[in-house]
Design a protein around this motif. Sequence first.
Motif, PDB file in Angstrom:
ATOM      1  N   ILE A  81      15.011   3.265   5.714  1.00 56.27           N
ATOM      2  CA  ILE A  81      14.226   2.693   6.538  1.00 56.27           C
ATOM      3  C   ILE A  81      13.721   2.749   7.569  1.00 56.27           C
ATOM      4  CG2 ILE A  81      14.108   0.080   7.142  1.00 56.27           C
ATOM      5  CD1 ILE A  81      15.924  -0.455   4.514  1.00 56.27           C
ATOM      6  N   GLY A  82      14.692   3.359   8.829  1.00 55.40           N
ATOM      7  CA  GLY A  82      14.591   3.620  10.005  1.00 55.40           C
ATOM      8  C   GLY A  82      13.638   4.788  10.443  1.00 55.40           C
ATOM      9  N   ARG A  83      13.944   5.762   9.409  1.00 51.88           N
ATOM     10  CA  ARG A  83      13.284   7.121   9.930  1.00 51.88           C
ATOM     11  C   ARG A  83      12.149   7.442   8.932  1.00 51.88           C
ATOM     12  NH1 ARG A  83      17.905  11.714  10.538  1.00 51.88           N
ATOM     13  NH2 ARG A  83      15.976  12.681  11.292  1.00 51.88           N
ATOM     14  N   VAL A  84      11.858   6.878   7.820  1.00 52.26           N
ATOM     15  CA  VAL A  84      10.748   6.992   7.075  1.00 52.26           C
ATOM     16  C   VAL A  84      10.020   5.910   6.818  1.00 52.26           C
ATOM     17  CG1 VAL A  84      10.430   7.500   4.438  1.00 52.26           C
ATOM     18  CG2 VAL A  84      12.038   8.537   5.569  1.00 52.26           C
ATOM     19  N   LEU A  85      10.404   4.768   6.747  1.00 52.03           N
ATOM     20  CA  LEU A  85       9.711   3.500   6.452  1.00 52.03           C
ATOM     21  C   LEU A  85       9.057   2.805   7.582  1.00 52.03           C
ATOM     22  CD1 LEU A  85       8.460   1.514   4.210  1.00 52.03           C
ATOM     23  CD2 LEU A  85      10.737   0.178   4.458  1.00 52.03           C
ATOM     24  N   LEU A  86       9.966   2.668   8.587  1.00 55.15           N
ATOM     25  CA  LEU A  86       9.378   1.842  10.053  1.00 55.15           C
ATOM     26  C   LEU A  86       8.222   2.912  10.515  1.00 55.15           C
ATOM     27  CD1 LEU A  86      12.399   0.650  11.767  1.00 55.15           C
ATOM     28  CD2 LEU A  86      10.691  -0.639  10.332  1.00 55.15           C
ATOM     29  N   SER A  94       0.936  -1.259   0.181  1.00 56.82           N
ATOM     30  CA  SER A  94       0.040   0.083  -0.109  1.00 56.82           C
ATOM     31  C   SER A  94       0.796   1.332  -0.030  1.00 56.82           C
ATOM     32  CB  SER A  94      -1.020   0.140   1.047  1.00 56.82           C
ATOM     33  OG  SER A  94      -1.814  -1.174   1.204  1.00 56.82           O
ATOM     34  N   ILE A  95       1.961   1.266   0.900  1.00 62.01           N
ATOM     35  CA  ILE A  95       2.727   2.432   0.961  1.00 62.01           C
ATOM     36  C   ILE A  95       3.628   2.717  -0.565  1.00 62.01           C
ATOM     37  CG2 ILE A  95       4.861   3.209   1.761  1.00 62.01           C
ATOM     38  CD1 ILE A  95       3.961   1.846   4.422  1.00 62.01           C
ATOM     39  N   GLY A  96       4.023   1.548  -1.041  1.00 62.17           N
ATOM     40  CA  GLY A  96       4.898   1.909  -2.206  1.00 62.17           C
ATOM     41  C   GLY A  96       6.261   2.166  -2.096  1.00 62.17           C
ATOM     42  N   TYR A  97       6.884   2.604  -3.003  1.00 57.68           N
ATOM     43  CA  TYR A  97       8.433   2.897  -2.929  1.00 57.68           C
ATOM     44  C   TYR A  97       8.530   4.358  -2.873  1.00 57.68           C
ATOM     45  CZ  TYR A  97       9.066  -1.934  -4.224  1.00 57.68           C
ATOM     46  OH  TYR A  97       9.097  -3.371  -4.319  1.00 57.68           O
ATOM     47  N   ALA A  98       7.520   5.330  -3.121  1.00 58.92           N
ATOM     48  CA  ALA A  98       7.801   6.715  -3.332  1.00 58.92           C
ATOM     49  C   ALA A  98       8.550   7.326  -2.088  1.00 58.92           C
ATOM     50  CB  ALA A  98       6.411   7.344  -3.517  1.00 58.92           C
ATOM     51  N   TYR A  99       8.209   7.018  -0.862  1.00 63.27           N
ATOM     52  CA  TYR A  99       8.572   7.733   0.465  1.00 63.27           C
ATOM     53  C   TYR A  99      10.101   7.371   0.383  1.00 63.27           C
ATOM     54  CZ  TYR A  99       3.823   8.593   1.463  1.00 63.27           C
ATOM     55  OH  TYR A  99       2.497   8.907   1.461  1.00 63.27           O
ATOM     56  N   GLU A 100      10.596   5.893   0.364  1.00 65.95           N
ATOM     57  CA  GLU A 100      11.923   5.838   0.292  1.00 65.95           C
ATOM     58  C   GLU A 100      12.652   6.456  -0.845  1.00 65.95           C
ATOM     59  OE1 GLU A 100      12.962   1.361   1.466  1.00 65.95           O
ATOM     60  OE2 GLU A 100      10.741   1.230   0.849  1.00 65.95           O
ATOM     61  N   GLU A 101      12.182   6.341  -1.778  1.00 65.50           N
ATOM     62  CA  GLU A 101      13.074   7.038  -2.977  1.00 65.50           C
ATOM     63  C   GLU A 101      13.100   8.645  -2.827  1.00 65.50           C
ATOM     64  OE1 GLU A 101      10.756   5.986  -6.634  1.00 65.50           O
ATOM     65  OE2 GLU A 101      11.455   4.014  -6.484  1.00 65.50           O
ATOM     66  N   ALA A 102      12.213   9.275  -2.314  1.00 68.77           N
ATOM     67  CA  ALA A 102      12.111  10.580  -2.037  1.00 68.77           C
ATOM     68  C   ALA A 102      13.345  10.832  -1.002  1.00 68.77           C
ATOM     69  CB  ALA A 102      10.911  11.101  -1.429  1.00 68.77           C
ATOM     70  N   ALA A 103      13.483   9.877   0.220  1.00 70.71           N
ATOM     71  CA  ALA A 103      14.442  10.051   1.264  1.00 70.71           C
ATOM     72  C   ALA A 103      16.065   9.872   0.513  1.00 70.71           C
ATOM     73  CB  ALA A 103      14.266   9.006   2.336  1.00 70.71           C
ATOM     74  N   ASP A 152      16.764  10.609  -2.346  1.00 72.04           N
ATOM     75  CA  ASP A 152      16.821  11.437  -3.278  1.00 72.04           C
ATOM     76  C   ASP A 152      17.539  12.700  -2.623  1.00 72.04           C
ATOM     77  OD1 ASP A 152      16.205  10.346  -5.608  1.00 72.04           O
ATOM     78  OD2 ASP A 152      14.237  10.938  -5.601  1.00 72.04           O
ATOM     79  N   LEU A 153      17.035  12.963  -1.243  1.00 73.76           N
ATOM     80  CA  LEU A 153      17.399  14.099  -0.442  1.00 73.76           C
ATOM     81  C   LEU A 153      18.648  13.527   0.424  1.00 73.76           C
ATOM     82  CD1 LEU A 153      13.838  14.867   1.286  1.00 73.76           C
ATOM     83  CD2 LEU A 153      15.279  16.087  -0.463  1.00 73.76           C
ATOM     84  N   GLY A 154      19.335  12.501   0.116  1.00 75.00           N
ATOM     85  CA  GLY A 154      20.860  12.027   0.619  1.00 75.00           C
ATOM     86  C   GLY A 154      20.537  11.136   1.798  1.00 75.00           C
ATOM     87  N   ALA A 155      19.442  10.523   1.996  1.00 78.76           N
ATOM     88  CA  ALA A 155      19.398   9.792   3.333  1.00 78.76           C
ATOM     89  C   ALA A 155      19.808   8.321   2.945  1.00 78.76           C
ATOM     90  CB  ALA A 155      17.901   9.368   3.819  1.00 78.76           C
ATOM     91  N   PRO A 156      20.846   7.810   3.530  1.00 75.22           N
ATOM     92  CA  PRO A 156      21.396   6.065   3.524  1.00 75.22           C
ATOM     93  C   PRO A 156      20.054   5.394   3.634  1.00 75.22           C
ATOM     94  CG  PRO A 156      22.616   7.585   5.132  1.00 75.22           C
ATOM     95  CD  PRO A 156      21.555   8.190   4.757  1.00 75.22           C
ATOM     96  N   ARG A 157      20.551   4.106   2.840  1.00 72.70           N
ATOM     97  CA  ARG A 157      19.488   3.115   2.874  1.00 72.70           C
ATOM     98  C   ARG A 157      18.780   2.732   4.197  1.00 72.70           C
ATOM     99  NH1 ARG A 157      18.064  -0.807  -0.841  1.00 72.70           N
ATOM    100  NH2 ARG A 157      16.110  -1.769  -0.265  1.00 72.70           N
TER     101      ARG A 157
END
Length: 296
Positions: free
Chosen positions: A194-199, A174-183, A185-190
Amino acid sequence: MSGPGRPRRERKAWGLRGFTWLYLVWSLVPVAIAVLFSFNRGRSQATQQGLSLRWYIGKPSSNGVYTSVLHSAALHSALLQTLRLGALTTLICVPLGLAFALGIDRWRSRTSNGLNVVMVFSFVVPELLLAVALAFFFQKLFTPVHLGTWAETLALVVWNLSWPAIIIRARLVSIGYAYEEAASDLGAPRWSAIGRVLLPLLWPAIFASAVLVFASVIDDFVIVEQLSSTAATQPAAVLIYSQQHGGSGGPALNALATLMLLMSLVIAVVGYVLYRLMTRGERGSGIQAIESIVGV
């Protein structure tokens, strides 16, 4: 309206509706009777002798035979073992299910597609078969883990792992990949993404998984019956069955079963309300996601 343009009235499915009510009556009336006899003033489980709370909080009789849930050491031990198994299984099962769901959803290969079968493992394997196989495994092959609390916990983790894996992966779909890809693109490591956006986005599914696993463990009987070793490791479901089947039951067992039923209902209601609050304002397609995952 009349004539050809008049809309047809939808036929009421009386047969289906009647079968539904028959199923509800068949399922709930025995439960209601068992709950009613937990408030029986006498020891009989066949004749109503008035209403009382003696089997919940009453003091023991002079010979110590008729004890309530509050004063019975055996019932205390069984109830605490049930809660212990529920807590341990939830603490182990939900993180494993989270890691499993993340790995399958983010790891694209033939192997990952095959592991979807593992996610629905508990839905296709009979519970009795799994319980007997794990009992043999712990007794003959993996002897460091003896029958008892830890054997029960590990078996319950294996049996309930599918629930958090499916629910969390449905949330991932349901979430998809958009939030991780945006993070990213803003320079966040993998791992930071995951820890600050996806979880944080997965917390509703994680919470729902924990509630479902805990409620499932409370009601489980087959696995814990095969893997319990002594009376100290028997949960409430096994104690109720063994005493009632052996002819030494009484309304105190009805009271214990009523408390377990109430506990399951409270957990389910609280979990549902909190999940709705966590996902308020979302138009998620969680049901469709779960159906697509299970059908893979």
